[in-house]
Design a protein around this motif. Structure first.
Motif, PDB file in Angstrom:
ATOM      1  N   ALA B 187       0.589  -0.996   0.517  1.00 29.09           N
ATOM      2  CA  ALA B 187       0.110  -0.196   0.326  1.00 29.09           C
ATOM      3  C   ALA B 187       1.123   0.973   0.129  1.00 29.09           C
ATOM      4  O   ALA B 187       0.326   2.166  -0.243  1.00 29.09           O
ATOM      5  N   LEU B 188       1.548   1.179   0.347  1.00 29.30           N
ATOM      6  CA  LEU B 188       3.011   2.784   0.053  1.00 29.30           C
ATOM      7  C   LEU B 188       3.493   2.820  -0.275  1.00 29.30           C
ATOM      8  O   LEU B 188       4.096   3.939  -1.324  1.00 29.30           O
ATOM      9  N   VAL B 189       3.796   1.713  -1.514  1.00 28.23           N
ATOM     10  CA  VAL B 189       4.748   1.457  -1.884  1.00 28.23           C
ATOM     11  C   VAL B 189       4.075   1.489  -4.060  1.00 28.23           C
ATOM     12  O   VAL B 189       5.026   1.902  -4.765  1.00 28.23           O
ATOM     13  N   LYS B 190       2.843   1.054  -4.289  1.00 28.11           N
ATOM     14  CA  LYS B 190       2.332   0.991  -4.841  1.00 28.11           C
ATOM     15  C   LYS B 190       2.773   1.965  -5.796  1.00 28.11           C
ATOM     16  O   LYS B 190       1.969   2.131  -7.342  1.00 28.11           O
ATOM     17  N   ASP B 191       2.272   3.444  -5.391  1.00 24.80           N
ATOM     18  CA  ASP B 191       2.500   4.477  -6.037  1.00 24.80           C
ATOM     19  C   ASP B 191       3.854   5.545  -6.270  1.00 24.80           C
ATOM     20  O   ASP B 191       3.746   6.308  -6.319  1.00 24.80           O
ATOM     21  N   SER B 192       5.260   4.127  -6.201  1.00 25.55           N
ATOM     22  CA  SER B 192       6.204   4.996  -6.365  1.00 25.55           C
ATOM     23  C   SER B 192       6.357   5.181  -7.895  1.00 25.55           C
ATOM     24  O   SER B 192       6.186   4.095  -8.791  1.00 25.55           O
ATOM     25  N   PHE B 193       7.886   5.900  -8.033  1.00 22.74           N
ATOM     26  CA  PHE B 193       8.559   5.011  -9.315  1.00 22.74           C
ATOM     27  C   PHE B 193       9.039   3.592  -9.508  1.00 22.74           C
ATOM     28  O   PHE B 193       8.828   3.427 -10.484  1.00 22.74           O
ATOM     29  N   LEU B 194       9.018   3.159  -8.686  1.00 23.23           N
ATOM     30  CA  LEU B 194       9.377   1.122  -8.301  1.00 23.23           C
ATOM     31  C   LEU B 194       8.171   0.470  -8.732  1.00 23.23           C
ATOM     32  O   LEU B 194       8.485  -0.189  -9.819  1.00 23.23           O
ATOM     33  N   SER B 195       7.343   1.366  -8.375  1.00 27.63           N
ATOM     34  CA  SER B 195       6.294   0.696  -9.444  1.00 27.63           C
ATOM     35  C   SER B 195       6.257   0.955 -10.483  1.00 27.63           C
ATOM     36  O   SER B 195       6.042  -0.477 -11.047  1.00 27.63           O
ATOM     37  N   ALA B 196       5.961   2.019 -10.785  1.00 27.80           N
ATOM     38  CA  ALA B 196       6.212   2.449 -12.363  1.00 27.80           C
ATOM     39  C   ALA B 196       7.203   1.463 -12.989  1.00 27.80           C
ATOM     40  O   ALA B 196       7.111   1.209 -14.245  1.00 27.80           O
ATOM     41  N   ALA B 197       8.515   1.520 -12.160  1.00 27.88           N
ATOM     42  CA  ALA B 197       9.543   1.541 -13.246  1.00 27.88           C
ATOM     43  C   ALA B 197       9.628  -0.485 -14.103  1.00 27.88           C
ATOM     44  O   ALA B 197      10.164  -0.678 -14.739  1.00 27.88           O
ATOM     45  N   ASN B 198       8.859  -1.044 -12.880  1.00 28.91           N
ATOM     46  CA  ASN B 198       9.067  -2.286 -12.896  1.00 28.91           C
ATOM     47  C   ASN B 198       7.367  -3.019 -13.005  1.00 28.91           C
ATOM     48  O   ASN B 198       6.734  -3.139 -12.166  1.00 28.91           O
ATOM     49  N   PRO B 199       6.316  -3.113 -14.076  1.00 19.51           N
ATOM     50  CA  PRO B 199       5.097  -2.887 -14.225  1.00 19.51           C
ATOM     51  C   PRO B 199       4.741  -4.446 -13.959  1.00 19.51           C
ATOM     52  O   PRO B 199       3.913  -4.513 -13.203  1.00 19.51           O
ATOM     53  N   GLU B 200       5.190  -5.083 -14.455  1.00 20.60           N
ATOM     54  CA  GLU B 200       5.212  -6.674 -13.801  1.00 20.60           C
ATOM     55  C   GLU B 200       5.643  -6.799 -12.880  1.00 20.60           C
ATOM     56  O   GLU B 200       4.053  -7.769 -11.896  1.00 20.60           O
ATOM     57  N   ILE B 201       5.864  -6.725 -12.065  1.00 19.02           N
ATOM     58  CA  ILE B 201       6.360  -6.689 -10.469  1.00 19.02           C
ATOM     59  C   ILE B 201       4.405  -6.269  -9.767  1.00 19.02           C
ATOM     60  O   ILE B 201       4.262  -6.786  -8.905  1.00 19.02           O
ATOM     61  N   ALA B 202       4.329  -5.077 -10.210  1.00 17.52           N
ATOM     62  CA  ALA B 202       3.389  -4.782 -10.081  1.00 17.52           C
ATOM     63  C   ALA B 202       2.623  -5.346 -10.244  1.00 17.52           C
ATOM     64  O   ALA B 202       1.816  -4.989  -9.040  1.00 17.52           O
ATOM     65  N   GLN B 203       2.150  -5.606 -11.022  1.00 16.93           N
ATOM     66  CA  GLN B 203       0.914  -6.321 -11.562  1.00 16.93           C
ATOM     67  C   GLN B 203       0.789  -7.220 -10.301  1.00 16.93           C
ATOM     68  O   GLN B 203      -0.173  -7.499  -9.734  1.00 16.93           O
ATOM     69  N   LYS B 204       1.935  -8.356 -10.000  1.00 12.40           N
ATOM     70  CA  LYS B 204       1.842  -9.586  -9.803  1.00 12.40           C
ATOM     71  C   LYS B 204       1.182  -8.685  -8.400  1.00 12.40           C
ATOM     72  O   LYS B 204       0.399  -9.367  -7.088  1.00 12.40           O
ATOM     73  N   MET B 205       1.729  -7.469  -7.511  1.00 12.55           N
ATOM     74  CA  MET B 205       2.025  -7.469  -6.553  1.00 12.55           C
ATOM     75  C   MET B 205       0.402  -6.916  -6.046  1.00 12.55           C
ATOM     76  O   MET B 205      -0.584  -7.234  -5.473  1.00 12.55           O
ATOM     77  N   GLU B 206      -0.135  -6.073  -7.143  1.00 14.02           N
ATOM     78  CA  GLU B 206      -1.716  -5.477  -7.027  1.00 14.02           C
ATOM     79  C   GLU B 206      -2.895  -6.555  -7.331  1.00 14.02           C
ATOM     80  O   GLU B 206      -4.197  -7.113  -6.645  1.00 14.02           O
ATOM     81  N   GLU B 207      -2.269  -7.720  -7.913  1.00  9.85           N
ATOM     82  CA  GLU B 207      -3.759  -8.739  -8.358  1.00  9.85           C
ATOM     83  C   GLU B 207      -3.348  -9.704  -6.822  1.00  9.85           C
ATOM     84  O   GLU B 207      -4.486  -9.828  -6.190  1.00  9.85           O
ATOM     85  N   ALA B 208      -1.660 -10.030  -5.580  1.00 11.93           N
ATOM     86  CA  ALA B 208      -2.168  -9.969  -4.717  1.00 11.93           C
ATOM     87  C   ALA B 208      -2.858 -10.177  -3.770  1.00 11.93           C
ATOM     88  O   ALA B 208      -3.193 -10.006  -2.579  1.00 11.93           O
ATOM     89  N   PHE B 209      -2.301  -7.884  -4.064  1.00 12.56           N
ATOM     90  CA  PHE B 209      -3.086  -8.159  -3.053  1.00 12.56           C
ATOM     91  C   PHE B 209      -4.967  -7.135  -3.240  1.00 12.56           C
ATOM     92  O   PHE B 209      -4.524  -7.615  -1.588  1.00 12.56           O
ATOM     93  N   LYS B 210      -5.156  -7.606  -3.868  1.00 12.46           N
ATOM     94  CA  LYS B 210      -6.792  -7.360  -3.818  1.00 12.46           C
ATOM     95  C   LYS B 210      -7.109  -8.961  -3.571  1.00 12.46           C
ATOM     96  O   LYS B 210      -8.465  -8.669  -3.266  1.00 12.46           O
ATOM     97  N   GLU B 211      -6.053 -10.371  -3.791  1.00 10.81           N
ATOM     98  CA  GLU B 211      -6.902 -11.203  -3.203  1.00 10.81           C
ATOM     99  C   GLU B 211      -7.102 -11.633  -2.192  1.00 10.81           C
ATOM    100  O   GLU B 211      -7.699 -11.628  -1.213  1.00 10.81           O
ATOM    101  N   ARG B 212      -6.009 -10.857  -1.317  1.00 13.02           N
ATOM    102  CA  ARG B 212      -6.262 -10.743   0.046  1.00 13.02           C
ATOM    103  C   ARG B 212      -6.914  -9.804   0.453  1.00 13.02           C
ATOM    104  O   ARG B 212      -7.897  -9.951   1.891  1.00 13.02           O
ATOM    105  N   SER B 213      -7.296  -9.334   0.050  1.00 17.42           N
ATOM    106  CA  SER B 213      -8.480  -7.807   0.505  1.00 17.42           C
ATOM    107  C   SER B 213      -9.774  -8.673   0.446  1.00 17.42           C
ATOM    108  O   SER B 213     -10.765  -8.241   1.223  1.00 17.42           O
TER     109      SER B 213
END
Lengths: 387, 381
Positions: B187-213
């Motif tokens: 939740a703290l990282v998803k809006d960062s440059f790291l997330s934007a620069a690594n879209p594949e990782i961001a996508q996996k993290m976001e999918e897992a985040f939604k699944e957990r929520s």
């Protein structure tokens, strides 16, 4: 609006368009509210209203990309820029001499800082805005500090909204207060139903978390139970088309206006609560070996969420508190709470600024460097003297 | 297992006549039943540590032995020995459960890392009760390094940003910084440059985040009950004179349940064979005030100082008991099953008794089938 923009509008001229020297880099934001970041030759980031036309992130509804007015520029905010034209993460007071870090290296944890200056309160480190955006550790630290600055603004807005005569404003004000002081996420409140609300005498229990509130807020929350359907959304707004649940995008737009991320507001709260807990454990003379476990346990009781709140605690806060357990803790959140019990939160609808212990924590937070080298923090470089 | 294990506990039986244990074995010896119970399911490995005493470097010692106790208490033990509270009972079985818990909390881990570092060259790794115990705090960084290796072997994705390297852990919803050993929630990282620069990782993290929520059954982080309750909650069975409703619907003796006071603070009710006592988080006893009367604890006994209606109200509010339970119990009694009950039938044949009351206090028990009546009247009845 600035006088320059007014003049442009009066004379029929368009505001500044995309600087041809700026290259689009990335988009940030969510729920349809985005910032588009471009970079100039000096490596500075600039905020625009849209991605370049033709780019996959281009939003056809946002129009042509325009330079966002509310950001520092060399003409409006010279303190944000070094003499070489690099954008700083914060403004340096006018007339202040800054000392450059000769070993500055954006990939060296110990030498991430670009320059520093000395004030009465102590040394203030200055970083490049680009480093703060690109370095995750600096980014998180910076946003916690931004949240700290925004807390008073948010509380004033929430309190004013809650005291409005319009139910719509009161609902939004109550939600903002619960996000700030009740430690709820906007998602939790938007999805909460009437069934999730219950009372234990004067204590409100919502989504498994307990809080005590003042009479005004208590009356308001009890009125939410008047809805007959237990599965109806707890927070809803009267619209032209009838009752409608509060939308996430609506809330995030308000947080955007207040210039704070709710996730970092939560992180700020977690850090402050953690410092309070550790202070209380020191009063109880808990052995240092057990402090972290006990503090984490108490923090988890407070938040009672699926995600581990310990990860929200600011790294520098945690490090200072635990490494200097009985020595340094008095400099953070020194004021004792009236109640020994942290898990029942207190939500005050008339709160418009930071509490005393929050201000102490805030003062410490802003005086602490954002970079963390492996090992001890380096001592500030010796001041250069003119020969 | 205990009898096999106990043969190494020469510190327990120093000067003791082991024949006192009798044919039932050492585990049934009264003075050792507590510790025998705590050691149930444990193995010798859980109480064995590597010694770093200069005269015994690398030797394996067992707690409960004379040498093991001595070296352990002097700090010549592995900092990565996972110490649990029952280990103190093994060191000295005369301590008692409560004292062992207090020692565990106050004394901490006795290991001296500097002694370990100066003597030992080989690292034996984790020892002791890894599930129930915790190591010396100084060994945490080493454990973090192992944790990173473990996480990396699970297929965590590595990404570099700025000065540091991060492991993306979608299942846990965090990014882990290898250099600073700090976890960052998504939740703290998803809006960062790291997330934007690594879209594949961001996508996996976001999918897992939604699944957990969306997973409503996922455990909510809450701390466990205060540790002092463990010493107070002694398992057992209800006293024979406890109300049947309580025997059937209340938590068994040794259980702890949580209630809240008017200010929302947690109170803990400890169930014993004949009563329930309430404590707050600071281990202070909390008296109750019910209908203007003060109770230090709630007696569960028939004929006790607590009105059964109070206990019934507690059962209804806390344990989901409702009226149907009572009527079911009554019906079971009528059918000859379940609990016997006294059925209050109208008393006949006392019309001659005037308002002044009976002339005699003589009591007679008159039985009629399964029911009986106590008749109070004149001696002529």
């Amino acid at each position: 609006m600035s006088s320059v923009s007014n003049e442009n509008i009066v004379k029929g001229r368009l505001p500044e368009l995309t600087d041809p020297n700026h290259t689009y880099v990335f988009r940030s934001g969510e729920h349809g509210i985005y910032d588009y970041w471009y970079m100039d030759h000096a490596g500075n980031y600039w905020k625009y209203s849209n991605a370049p036309e033709g780019h996959k992130e281009y939003d056809p509804l946002s129009g042509i990309p325009l330079l966002v007015e509310e950001q520092p520029t060399p003409s409006k905010s010279p303190g944000f820029f070094t003499p070489e034209g690099k954008k700083r993460h914060t403004s340096v007071p006018e007339g202040t001499d800054t000392i450059r870090n000769e070993n500055y290296n954006p990939v060296d944890p110990e030498n991430l800082w670009y320059e520093y200056y000395v004030r009465e309160e102590g040394v203030r480190y200055v970083y490049l805005d680009a480093d703060v955006r690109e370095n995750l550790d600096l980014w998180v630290q910076y946003q916690v500090r931004v949240a700290d600055v925004a807390v008073s603004r948010l509380r004033r807005f929430a309190s004013d909204a809650f005291q409005s005569e319009h139910m719509r404003d009161r609902v939004i004000g109550a939600i903002l207060m619960l996000v700030d002081q009740g430690l709820f996420t906007p998602e939790e409140l938007v999805n909460a139903t009437v069934r999730d609300l219950s009372f234990v005498d004067r204590t409100v229990r919502l989504l498994g978390r307990k809080f005590i509130c003042d009479d005004n807020l208590f009356d308001f929350i009890t009125s939410l139970l008047a809805q007959e359907d237990p599965d109806a959304p707890l927070f809803s707004l009267e619209t032209y088309h009838g009752k409608s649940p509060v939308r996430l995008r609506h809330l995030y737009a308000i947080f955007r206006y207040l210039r704070v991320f709710p996730s970092f507001l939560r992180a700020w709260n977690a850090s402050h609560k953690f410092s309070q807990i550790v202070n209380r454990l020191s009063v109880y003379s808990v052995p240092p070996d057990l402090v972290e476990d006990k503090a984490v346990g108490e923090l988890r009781r407070i938040f009672a969420s699926k995600d581990d709140p310990y990860h929200l605690v600011d790294a520098s806060t945690r490090r200072v508190l635990l490494d200097n357990y009985k020595l340094v803790v008095k400099s953070l959140s020194n004021t004792k709470e009236d109640s020994d019990y942290f898990a029942t939160l207190i939500v005050d609808s008339s709160l418009t600024k930071k509490t005393t212990d929050e201000m102490e924590y805030s003062s410490w937070l802003h005086s602490t460097p954002m970079h963390y080298p492996v090992g001890e923090l380096p001592a500030p470089p010796k001041e250069k003297t003119d020969v | 297992m205990f009898d096999d294990l106990v043969r190494v506990f020469d510190s327990w039986f120093y000067g003791e006549d082991l024949s006192k244990a009798g044919p039932k074995g050492l585990s049934k010896w009264n003075k050792y039943t507590d510790v025998a119970e705590r050691l149930n399911g444990k193995s010798k490995k859980d109480i064995t540590f590597t010694c770093c005493h200069p005269d015994h470097p690398g030797e394996k010692h067992v707690l409960g032995s004379v040498q093991g106790n001595l070296h352990f208490l002097l700090g010549y033990c592995n900092p990565r020995f996972y110490l649990a509270d029952y280990h103190w009972l093994v060191i000295d079985p005369s301590l008692g459960e409560e004292e062992a818990v207090n020692l565990f909390q106050e004394r901490g881990h006795p290991a001296r890392p500097e002694a370990w570092a100066s003597t030992m060259t080989n690292d034996p790794g984790n020892e002791g009760d890894i599930e129930a115990g915790s190591p010396h705090p100084s060994s945490v960084p080493e454990l973090e390094i192992e944790n990173v290796k473990r996480l990396s072997s699970k297929g965590a994705r590595e990404v570099r940003s700025g000065a540091h390297t991060y492991l993306a852990l979608p299942a846990e919803g965090v990014l882990y910084c290898k250099e600073t050993m700090v976890y960052y929630p998504w939740a703290l990282v998803k809006d960062s440059f790291l997330s934007a620069a690594n879209p594949e990782i961001a996508q996996k993290m976001e999918e897992a985040f939604k699944e957990r929520s969306e997973n409503v059954e996922e455990t909510v982080h809450k701390s466990s009950e205060p540790e002092f309750l463990r010493a107070l909650a002694v398992p057992g069975s209800f006293h024979m004179d406890v109300y049947p409703l309580i025997k059937s619907h209340f938590p068994t003796p040794g259980s702890v349940f949580c209630v809240e006071d008017k200010s929302g603070q947690d109170l803990y009710g400890v169930v014993s064979p004949s009563s329930i006592t309430f404590y707050d988080r600071s281990a202070s006893l909390v008296p109750l005030e019910l209908y203007g009367r003060r109770y230090e604890s709630l007696s569960l006994l028939k004929g006790g100082d607590v009105n059964p209606s109070i206990l019934y109200s507690l059962a209804v509010s806390m344990f989901g008991v409702d009226h149907s339970v009572i009527s079911n119990l009554a019906k079971a009694s009528e059918a000859g099953h379940g609990l016997p009950q006294v059925v209050g039938a109208e008393t006949q044949g006392f019309d001659f008794i005037d308002d002044s009351g009976p002339t005699s206090l003589e009591r007679k028990v008159v039985r009629d089938g399964d029911t009986f009546r106590v008749v109070l009247g004149s001696s002529d009845v």
